[in-house]
Design an enzyme around this catalytic site. Structure first.
Site, PDB file in Angstrom:
ATOM      1  N   ILE A  78       7.650 -23.611 -26.051  1.00 33.41           N
ATOM      2  CA  ILE A  78       7.695 -22.891 -24.768  1.00 33.41           C
ATOM      3  C   ILE A  78       9.071 -22.241 -24.599  1.00 33.41           C
ATOM      4  O   ILE A  78       9.454 -21.878 -23.496  1.00 33.41           O
ATOM      5  CB  ILE A  78       7.381 -23.827 -23.563  1.00 33.41           C
ATOM      6  CG1 ILE A  78       8.227 -25.110 -23.621  1.00 33.41           C
ATOM      7  CG2 ILE A  78       5.894 -24.158 -23.511  1.00 33.41           C
ATOM      8  CD1 ILE A  78       8.122 -25.977 -22.377  1.00 33.41           C
ATOM      9  N   ALA A  79       9.800 -22.104 -25.721  1.00 29.34           N
ATOM     10  CA  ALA A  79      11.164 -21.569 -25.637  1.00 29.34           C
ATOM     11  C   ALA A  79      11.205 -20.110 -26.083  1.00 29.34           C
ATOM     12  O   ALA A  79      11.039 -19.200 -25.265  1.00 29.34           O
ATOM     13  CB  ALA A  79      12.098 -22.444 -26.464  1.00 29.34           C
ATOM     14  N   ARG A  80      11.406 -19.900 -27.372  1.00 26.98           N
ATOM     15  CA  ARG A  80      11.416 -18.554 -27.948  1.00 26.98           C
ATOM     16  C   ARG A  80      10.885 -18.645 -29.374  1.00 26.98           C
ATOM     17  O   ARG A  80      11.157 -19.618 -30.087  1.00 26.98           O
ATOM     18  CB  ARG A  80      12.853 -18.011 -28.029  1.00 26.98           C
ATOM     19  CG  ARG A  80      13.392 -17.442 -26.752  1.00 26.98           C
ATOM     20  CD  ARG A  80      12.771 -16.093 -26.400  1.00 26.98           C
ATOM     21  NE  ARG A  80      13.378 -15.531 -25.210  1.00 26.98           N
ATOM     22  CZ  ARG A  80      12.960 -15.758 -23.962  1.00 26.98           C
ATOM     23  NH1 ARG A  80      11.911 -16.525 -23.730  1.00 26.98           N
ATOM     24  NH2 ARG A  80      13.575 -15.206 -22.935  1.00 26.98           N
ATOM     25  N   ILE A 102      14.304 -27.346 -18.154  1.00 28.98           N
ATOM     26  CA  ILE A 102      12.888 -27.319 -18.527  1.00 28.98           C
ATOM     27  C   ILE A 102      12.536 -28.543 -19.369  1.00 28.98           C
ATOM     28  O   ILE A 102      11.505 -29.193 -19.139  1.00 28.98           O
ATOM     29  CB  ILE A 102      12.551 -25.998 -19.262  1.00 28.98           C
ATOM     30  CG1 ILE A 102      12.689 -24.817 -18.289  1.00 28.98           C
ATOM     31  CG2 ILE A 102      11.160 -26.051 -19.892  1.00 28.98           C
ATOM     32  CD1 ILE A 102      12.657 -23.446 -18.936  1.00 28.98           C
ATOM     33  N   HIS A 131       2.758 -15.627 -23.900  1.00 25.07           N
ATOM     34  CA  HIS A 131       4.041 -15.776 -23.182  1.00 25.07           C
ATOM     35  C   HIS A 131       3.810 -15.794 -21.659  1.00 25.07           C
ATOM     36  O   HIS A 131       4.240 -14.891 -20.950  1.00 25.07           O
ATOM     37  CB  HIS A 131       5.007 -14.640 -23.572  1.00 25.07           C
ATOM     38  CG  HIS A 131       6.438 -14.948 -23.236  1.00 25.07           C
ATOM     39  ND1 HIS A 131       7.501 -14.469 -23.959  1.00 25.07           N
ATOM     40  CD2 HIS A 131       6.993 -15.691 -22.234  1.00 25.07           C
ATOM     41  CE1 HIS A 131       8.634 -14.892 -23.421  1.00 25.07           C
ATOM     42  NE2 HIS A 131       8.348 -15.636 -22.360  1.00 25.07           N
ATOM     43  N   GLU A 137       6.928 -10.605 -30.404  1.00 23.87           N
ATOM     44  CA  GLU A 137       5.954 -10.372 -29.328  1.00 23.87           C
ATOM     45  C   GLU A 137       5.942  -8.901 -28.929  1.00 23.87           C
ATOM     46  O   GLU A 137       7.015  -8.292 -28.898  1.00 23.87           O
ATOM     47  CB  GLU A 137       6.331 -11.193 -28.092  1.00 23.87           C
ATOM     48  CG  GLU A 137       6.316 -12.672 -28.347  1.00 23.87           C
ATOM     49  CD  GLU A 137       6.855 -13.459 -27.147  1.00 23.87           C
ATOM     50  OE1 GLU A 137       7.069 -12.865 -26.076  1.00 23.87           O
ATOM     51  OE2 GLU A 137       7.069 -14.659 -27.292  1.00 23.87           O
TER      52      GLU A 137
HETATM   53  C1  8YV Z   1       9.365 -14.334 -18.624  1.00 22.59           C
HETATM   54  C2  8YV Z   1      11.040 -15.723 -20.009  1.00 22.59           C
HETATM   55  O1  8YV Z   1       8.073 -14.300 -19.137  1.00 22.59           O
HETATM   56  O2  8YV Z   1      12.528 -16.590 -18.416  1.00 22.59           O
HETATM   57  C3  8YV Z   1      12.378 -16.161 -19.536  1.00 22.59           C
HETATM   58  O3  8YV Z   1      13.335 -16.086 -20.325  1.00 22.59           O
HETATM   59  O4  8YV Z   1      10.850 -15.463 -21.146  1.00 22.59           O
HETATM   60  C4  8YV Z   1       9.896 -15.656 -19.068  1.00 22.59           C
HETATM   61  O5  8YV Z   1      10.057 -16.385 -17.937  1.00 22.59           O
HETATM   62  C5  8YV Z   1      10.053 -13.073 -18.956  1.00 22.59           C
HETATM   63  O6  8YV Z   1      11.364 -13.070 -18.540  1.00 22.59           O
HETATM   64  C6  8YV Z   1       9.256 -11.889 -18.391  1.00 22.59           C
HETATM   65  O7  8YV Z   1       9.882 -11.230 -17.388  1.00 22.59           O
END
Ligand code: 8YV
Length: 302
Positions: free
Chosen positions: A219-221, A144, A268, A250
């Site tokens: 855009i990670a966590r 990513i 998210h 969240e």
């Molecule tokens: C999804 C994510 O929103 O891939 C991930 O780790 O956080 C996101 O792509 C999530 O998995 C919802 O199913």
């Protein structure tokens, strides 16, 4: 998951929805027969749940993050953990770029300005700033991070990164830690996987290094960012702005974010397009199918 994917799950399996409080009793009754769990990257499955499901053989993650699953524990229990690796790279990178442009070009602010009638009333909207010539620091150069860097270059940004591994197949300068990267960035984008090592790696010192003209993109966590420090930094001008798709708790995010004018918030949604969620859903179904037909699922990560 998408309704069409859930319908295919229902057609092929007896599905118990653990998130649905009204199914609590039926989940409990079926508990010892449950062989597979489907979950989201941000949701995962606790070790308590793994222990409560003695017949469990696979956890199929509809996403790429495995920070909410103890991979070693699952492995020790003989449970495959699969992800949708590769499927969402472009989509998440697009969201990173969208947040950068939304912040720099004041897109959301402009929308609010229009709706409140201020343009019509003759008020001037403030100038945005250009991505061209700005330095983009990418924390975490996985798939990513790389896809975001490639996009940002097309917008004239000068990319640099920090990553545990120093890659030599990219020309982008490498920085040894987040603070050094932040000090040499106008926009700092968090693309790193959430692990105990990266927990709150974006702290007060990193935000100070990013500086009063700086923008943070996540855009990670949420767990990678110290949210107290971020809220304080956005409030007192330690950094200029932020674009956030992910949050620590969240969906019950800190209310402080809602009161800050200099932050663009997304619930998210980085991988959330019809096309990508369909691909992801198909990968989840393929993992389940492989497991239930006695094959090793292709996208096992543990
Ligand atoms: C999804 C994510 O929103 O891939 C991930 O780790 O956080 C996101 O792509 C999530 O998995 C919802 O199913």
């Amino acid at each position: 998951m998408m309704a069409e994917i859930e319908a295919r799950l229902d057609a092929g399996y007896q599905v118990h929805r653990l998130f649905d409080a009204s199914q609590r009793d039926s989940v409990e009754a079926a508990r010892s027969d449950i062989r597979a769990v489907v979950t989201g990257g941000g949701t995962g499955l606790t070790n308590d749940w793994i222990d409560r499901l003695p017949a469990l053989g696979i956890i199929a993650v509809n996403g790429v993050g495995t920070d909410r699953i103890d991979l070693a524990y699952a492995r020790q229990r003989g449970v495959h953990v699969t992800t949708t690796q590769g499927a969402l790279t472009d989509e998440v990178a697009d969201m990173g770029l969208a947040l950068i442009l939304a912040v720099l070009r004041r897109i959301v602010e402009g929308d609010r300005f229009m709706r409140s009638g201020r343009w019509q009333a003759g008020e001037q909207f403030p100038l945005g700033s250009s991505p061209r010539g700005k330095r983009l620091g990418i924390l975490g150069l996985g798939q990513i991070g790389r896809a975001l860097g490639t996009r940002a270059e097309l917008f004239g940004m000068a990319v640099r990164y920090s990553n545990r591994t120093h890659y030599h197949d990219v020309a982008w300068p490498h920085f040894s830690d987040a603070a050094k990267l932040a000090a040499d960035s106008d926009v700092l984008a968090v693309c790193v996987a959430a692990t105990p090592d990266t927990r709150r790696v974006i702290n007060g010192a990193v935000l100070k290094a990013l500086g009063p003209q700086g923008t943070l993109i996540n855009i990670a966590r949420g767990s990678v960012v110290d949210e107290d420090a971020l809220i304080a930094a956005l409030r007192d001008g330690t950094i200029a702005a932020a674009g956030l798709d992910v949050f620590e708790n969240e969906p019950a995010i800190r209310k402080d974010f809602l009161d800050l004018p200099n932050v663009v918030l997304m619930p998210h949604q980085a991988s959330a397009t019809i096309e990508t969620r369909r691909t992801m859903g198909n990968m989840v179904l393929a993992s389940l199918d492989a497991y239930f037909t006695g094959k090793r699922p292709e996208n096992t990560v543990n």
